[in-house]
Every structure is written in structure tokens, then in C-alpha cells.
Design an enzyme around this catalytic site. Structure first.
Site, short mmCIF file in Angstrom:
data_model
loop_
_atom_site.label_atom_id
_atom_site.label_comp_id
_atom_site.label_asym_id
_atom_site.label_seq_id
_atom_site.Cartn_x
_atom_site.Cartn_y
_atom_site.Cartn_z
N ASN A 110 -42.43 -10.84 6.78
CA ASN A 110 -43.83 -11.19 6.53
C ASN A 110 -43.93 -12.08 5.30
O ASN A 110 -43.14 -11.95 4.36
CB ASN A 110 -44.64 -9.91 6.30
CG ASN A 110 -46.12 -10.19 6.07
OD1 ASN A 110 -46.73 -10.99 6.78
ND2 ASN A 110 -46.71 -9.56 5.07
N HIS A 112 -46.33 -13.08 2.19
CA HIS A 112 -47.47 -12.51 1.46
C HIS A 112 -47.79 -13.38 0.25
O HIS A 112 -46.89 -13.73 -0.52
CB HIS A 112 -47.16 -11.07 1.04
CG HIS A 112 -48.34 -10.40 0.43
ND1 HIS A 112 -49.40 -9.94 1.18
CD2 HIS A 112 -48.67 -10.16 -0.86
CE1 HIS A 112 -50.31 -9.43 0.37
NE2 HIS A 112 -49.90 -9.55 -0.87
N SER A 139 -44.33 -14.00 -1.75
CA SER A 139 -43.16 -13.18 -1.39
C SER A 139 -42.91 -13.27 0.10
O SER A 139 -43.85 -13.35 0.89
CB SER A 139 -43.41 -11.70 -1.72
OG SER A 139 -43.80 -11.53 -3.06
N ASP A 148 -47.11 -4.32 3.25
CA ASP A 148 -46.59 -5.21 2.21
C ASP A 148 -45.57 -4.52 1.30
O ASP A 148 -45.41 -4.89 0.14
CB ASP A 148 -47.73 -5.81 1.36
CG ASP A 148 -48.72 -6.60 2.21
OD1 ASP A 148 -48.28 -7.23 3.19
OD2 ASP A 148 -49.93 -6.57 1.90
#
Ligand code: GRF
Length: 192
Positions: A110, A112, A139, A148
Site C-alpha cells: 500500500n 500511504h 511510505s 497502515d
């Protein structure tokens, strides 16, 4: 040539989706070629849908509001990703809480827009902009059951100037995202 297949999930504007398609789709790297075999969106009308079509890839639309619960949605999501043959799934602005069913079945990363573990959640840009920090950043992390909270793979940051507007702060974030995410994907696929 060895083909490495990836899936990209998105919910909105799709600037990262477009950037990944431009830089990675059907491109050759050291000993392999990357193919984006699936793009998938959970929001009808998302701007990213047209961006995917521009590259000849019709996105799968899975409207989460049509599913009875999170797990039912995630089961279908996992099925789509597994059927595509993708070995890595990239969440590029995919705004969904994912269940353990997803995280236990899919290898996913992912993107972020903050320096995790700071500013988790959906307001990371506004919160890091408003904070006392002198840098902003981004990130890329593995997706785990904690929102997250998965292992951090890479981060980049920039200096937050005193008179910076939220808009230019956001632009800096997106610029870093567009540089870092494709690099991380190539790196992960190179090591497999
Ligand atoms: C990015 O800022 C990403 O970090 C966050 O959602 C945003 C997606 O932007 N998760 P876009 O749809 O790729 O333009």
C-alpha cells in the site's frame, strides 16, 4: 522473457495508477517484463477508470455498496486477484479497510501519504501538513490486518517550507509517490 504480473487497486483520481501504467506496464526490466493484468476499482465514476481504459485495460468495477458485508466484498476481491494470476497486488489509493480474509490470501503493498507510523488513516495529508513537523513524506508498506500498520518497505520525505500551501504540500507528496512506488514494485519483483 519472464512475465511478472501485477494487479492495481484504486478508488479515486488514479494518478498513481496512471503513473504505474506508464512506467511499468509492458516494460522490460532486468530479466523480466511487467504486465498489469488487472485494474480494479470499488467506486463507480472514479476518474481512474478512464485512465486505465487509456492503456487498453478495462477495470473491474466492484461496487462495495452492493455487497452484504466487508468479508463478502473481500472474498470477491481475492477471487478477482487470484483469477488474474497477479503475484503482487498494489493498493494505489484504494480506500477500503481490508479484512483478514484479504490479508491472509493476497500479497499486497500500500502507498500511504505520510511517514508511517505517523498519521495513519484517511487524513494523513491534512494532518501532517498541520503538524509541527518540518518534513512531509510518504511510505510504501506491506498490507497487514492493521490499517497502515504493515512492515514498512520504503519511505521518502521532503522539507516542509514555512509558507507552503496545502496544495503545494500535496503536490510534493504526489511527486514522491510517483517516483517511489514504481521503484519499489520493480525491486520486489526483482527479488522474487
Ligand atoms: C495517494 O496520495 C495515496 O498515498 C493515498 O491515496 C492517494 C491516491 O491518489 N493512499 P491517486 O488516486 O493515485 O491520485
Amino acid at each position: 522473457m519472464l512475465v511478472k504480473k501485477i494487479a492495481i487497486l484504486f478508488s479515486g483520481t488514479g494518478s498513481n495508477l496512471e503513473n504505474l501504467l506508464e512506467k511499468l506496464h509492458q516494460k522490460e526490466f532486468d530479466g523480466f517484463r511487467i504486465e498489469v493484468v488487472l485494474t480494479l476499482c470499488n467506486k463507480p465514476g472514479a476518474l481512474g477508470i478512464e485512465k486505465s481504459r487509456k492503456f487498453g485495460i478495462e477495470p473491474v468495477l466492484l461496487d462495495h455498496t452492493k455487497f452484504p458485508d466487508r468479508e463478502a466484498f473481500d472474498r470477491r476481491l481475492v477471487q478477482e486477484i487470484q483469477n488474474s494470476g497477479a503475484e503482487l497486488c498494489v493498493l494505489a489509493g484504494f480506500m477500503r479497510f481490508l479484512t483478514p480474509y484479504f490479508t491472509q490470501n493476497i500479497k499486497a503493498i500500500n502507498l500511504h501519504p505520510s511517514l508511517l507510523p505517523l498519521f495513519k488513516g484517511g487524513h494523513a495529508i491534512e494532518e501532517s501538513y498541520a503538524s509541527a513537523m518540518k518534513v512531509g513524506g510518504i511510505s510504501v508498506h506491506y498490507v497487514s490486518e492493521e490499517l497502515d500498520g504493515g512492515e514498512i518497505i520504503a519511505q521518502k520525505c521532503f522539507e516542509k517550507k514555512a509558507d507552503m500551501s496545502l496544495e503545494s504540500f500535496e503536490n510534493c507528496i504526489h511527486q514522491l509517490e510517483h517516483d517511489l512506488l514504481p521503484e519499489v514494485i520493480v525491486d520486489i519483483l526483482s527479488k522474487k
